[in-house]
Design a protein around this motif. Sequence first.
Motif, PDB file in Angstrom:
ATOM      1  N   ARG A 200       0.825  -1.206   0.000  1.00 20.03           N
ATOM      2  CA  ARG A 200       0.000   0.000   0.000  1.00 20.03           C
ATOM      3  C   ARG A 200       0.858   1.255   0.000  1.00 20.03           C
ATOM      4  O   ARG A 200       0.533   2.254  -0.663  1.00 20.03           O
ATOM      5  CB  ARG A 200      -0.935  -0.027   1.208  1.00 20.03           C
ATOM      6  CG  ARG A 200      -2.026  -1.080   1.094  1.00 20.03           C
ATOM      7  CD  ARG A 200      -2.722  -1.299   2.417  1.00 20.03           C
ATOM      8  NE  ARG A 200      -3.924  -2.131   2.267  1.00 20.03           N
ATOM      9  CZ  ARG A 200      -4.610  -2.618   3.296  1.00 20.03           C
ATOM     10  NH1 ARG A 200      -4.213  -2.382   4.535  1.00 20.03           N
ATOM     11  NH2 ARG A 200      -5.685  -3.356   3.085  1.00 20.03           N
ATOM     12  N   LEU A 204       0.869   4.245  -2.741  1.00 22.60           N
ATOM     13  CA  LEU A 204       0.701   5.641  -2.338  1.00 22.60           C
ATOM     14  C   LEU A 204       1.842   6.480  -2.893  1.00 22.60           C
ATOM     15  O   LEU A 204       1.625   7.586  -3.415  1.00 22.60           O
ATOM     16  CB  LEU A 204       0.655   5.748  -0.815  1.00 22.60           C
ATOM     17  CG  LEU A 204       0.572   7.176  -0.251  1.00 22.60           C
ATOM     18  CD1 LEU A 204      -0.680   7.882  -0.770  1.00 22.60           C
ATOM     19  CD2 LEU A 204       0.587   7.146   1.272  1.00 22.60           C
ATOM     20  N   LYS A 207       1.235   6.942  -6.571  1.00 21.50           N
ATOM     21  CA  LYS A 207       0.178   7.948  -6.778  1.00 21.50           C
ATOM     22  C   LYS A 207       0.736   9.352  -6.602  1.00 21.50           C
ATOM     23  O   LYS A 207       0.484  10.244  -7.431  1.00 21.50           O
ATOM     24  CB  LYS A 207      -0.973   7.709  -5.802  1.00 21.50           C
ATOM     25  CG  LYS A 207      -2.104   8.730  -5.877  1.00 21.50           C
ATOM     26  CD  LYS A 207      -3.218   8.362  -4.913  1.00 21.50           C
ATOM     27  CE  LYS A 207      -4.356   9.380  -4.949  1.00 21.50           C
ATOM     28  NZ  LYS A 207      -3.929  10.683  -4.365  1.00 21.50           N
ATOM     29  N   ARG A 213      -1.841   3.472 -11.837  1.00 18.62           N
ATOM     30  CA  ARG A 213      -2.007   2.263 -11.022  1.00 18.62           C
ATOM     31  C   ARG A 213      -3.062   1.323 -11.590  1.00 18.62           C
ATOM     32  O   ARG A 213      -4.162   1.742 -11.932  1.00 18.62           O
ATOM     33  CB  ARG A 213      -2.437   2.611  -9.594  1.00 18.62           C
ATOM     34  CG  ARG A 213      -1.382   3.262  -8.724  1.00 18.62           C
ATOM     35  CD  ARG A 213      -1.357   4.764  -8.851  1.00 18.62           C
ATOM     36  NE  ARG A 213      -2.675   5.359  -8.645  1.00 18.62           N
ATOM     37  CZ  ARG A 213      -3.049   6.533  -9.140  1.00 18.62           C
ATOM     38  NH1 ARG A 213      -2.224   7.253  -9.892  1.00 18.62           N
ATOM     39  NH2 ARG A 213      -4.259   7.000  -8.899  1.00 18.62           N
ATOM     40  N   ASP A 231      -9.579   1.550  -2.713  1.00 23.23           N
ATOM     41  CA  ASP A 231      -9.434   2.431  -1.556  1.00 23.23           C
ATOM     42  C   ASP A 231      -8.018   2.502  -0.998  1.00 23.23           C
ATOM     43  O   ASP A 231      -7.603   3.539  -0.474  1.00 23.23           O
ATOM     44  CB  ASP A 231     -10.385   1.985  -0.441  1.00 23.23           C
ATOM     45  CG  ASP A 231     -11.851   2.109  -0.836  1.00 23.23           C
ATOM     46  OD1 ASP A 231     -12.154   2.996  -1.657  1.00 23.23           O
ATOM     47  OD2 ASP A 231     -12.674   1.316  -0.339  1.00 23.23           O
ATOM     48  N   TYR A 234      -5.481   2.797  -4.773  1.00 26.63           N
ATOM     49  CA  TYR A 234      -5.776   3.919  -5.671  1.00 26.63           C
ATOM     50  C   TYR A 234      -5.833   3.485  -7.128  1.00 26.63           C
ATOM     51  O   TYR A 234      -5.361   4.191  -8.041  1.00 26.63           O
ATOM     52  CB  TYR A 234      -4.742   5.040  -5.482  1.00 26.63           C
ATOM     53  CG  TYR A 234      -4.447   5.324  -4.039  1.00 26.63           C
ATOM     54  CD1 TYR A 234      -5.330   6.077  -3.274  1.00 26.63           C
ATOM     55  CD2 TYR A 234      -3.297   4.807  -3.418  1.00 26.63           C
ATOM     56  CE1 TYR A 234      -5.075   6.318  -1.913  1.00 26.63           C
ATOM     57  CE2 TYR A 234      -3.039   5.036  -2.077  1.00 26.63           C
ATOM     58  CZ  TYR A 234      -3.931   5.792  -1.331  1.00 26.63           C
ATOM     59  OH  TYR A 234      -3.678   6.019   0.000  1.00 26.63           O
ATOM     60  N   GLU A 236      -6.709   2.762 -10.858  1.00 26.39           N
ATOM     61  CA  GLU A 236      -7.441   3.377 -11.963  1.00 26.39           C
ATOM     62  C   GLU A 236      -8.031   2.308 -12.878  1.00 26.39           C
ATOM     63  O   GLU A 236      -8.998   2.559 -13.595  1.00 26.39           O
ATOM     64  CB  GLU A 236      -6.498   4.266 -12.772  1.00 26.39           C
ATOM     65  CG  GLU A 236      -5.841   5.372 -11.976  1.00 26.39           C
ATOM     66  CD  GLU A 236      -4.654   5.964 -12.708  1.00 26.39           C
ATOM     67  OE1 GLU A 236      -4.880   6.867 -13.549  1.00 26.39           O
ATOM     68  OE2 GLU A 236      -3.514   5.522 -12.470  1.00 26.39           O
TER      69      GLU A 236
END
Length: 355
Positions: A200, A204, A207, A213, A231, A234, A236
């Motif tokens: 994660r 992040l 992003k 992503r 969530d 992130y 797409e």
Amino acid sequence: MNRKDVAKRFPVKVELHVHLDGAVRTQTILDIGQKRGIKLPASTVDGLNKEIVISYGASLDTLLASFHIFAPVFAGDRDAVYTMAYEFCEDCARQGIVYAEVRYSPHLLANTFDKPAYARESGSFSPRDVVCTVNEALEKGSRDFNITVKSILACIRSSSEWSKEVASLCKEFRNSGVVGIDIAMSEFLSDQHPDECPHRQAFLTAKNDGIHRTTHAGEVGEPANVYEALDDYYAERIGHGYRSILDAKLYERIKREGIHFETCPISSLKTAGASSRTDHPILRFATDGANFSINTDDPTVLGNDLTDDYLMALEFGLTEKQIQTSIFNAAWSSFASDKEKQEIIKKLVEVYGEN
């Protein structure tokens, strides 16, 4: 409609979900194996295909197990990785693919570990070396075969210690052909707090660095995996995503937000992502006007090409127009630059007209 008819109806294609190490030619596996002195379970293309191509109704684990048969042939070897990536471009061009995004794990192809994942022995071919090699091959292949092939670097769910470096490599090579980050392999939910999960944190970082992503989710796992992708990662785009339809709220959210489904018809039936051709989630996506594309996933292990998957989609009940729409969807949802997208769309309009 047969394969020949489908190829004529859809002469220009776009592919977003295909694995580099799952798209190597069987003959190339044999050639490199012989050159490197690596024993394989068969010495002919037909013979090796019988060992590595999985059957309908198998499983995702069966598909992943096939890689252990042939991946050691090219893992850890720069020339072999270069050949695999260069030939991928040629194979795309032969299929009429004008733009493709091919994904791979730099760490699975490297050998700079005490116990390499696929390579037979430790060496000096690092994950960064792998990315440099693939970038070089894809650049030359794109130029030689007049297509555009970009790459996506994949994290591996069971090896979170690699993810920080994957995000770093995405940033370093964002102007050299790398357009996104992915997470792949068997689905499971992280039991770590988002602030502590390396996967994660890598997404992040990606992003924040403006890296696109996509994530494997909802292929064989539950809708919860897709929520996590949206969530906590992130995302797409969602690789596969079939189980999204089991949660009405989730499915409506995906449609509302225009999240793209990277679907793989033949793969879904061979890995138990779906159990039926007559009531397939891809037909639901098409009927509902969801944003989706059609892709091959792992041709080496599935025994398919993009024409085969279009033919399978027609068997599901999709119309020719819906498949055309999926090709335009792929172009618009690609991680290409705006200028590149316009060029791809122009090529599609020349063949199919305005969608």
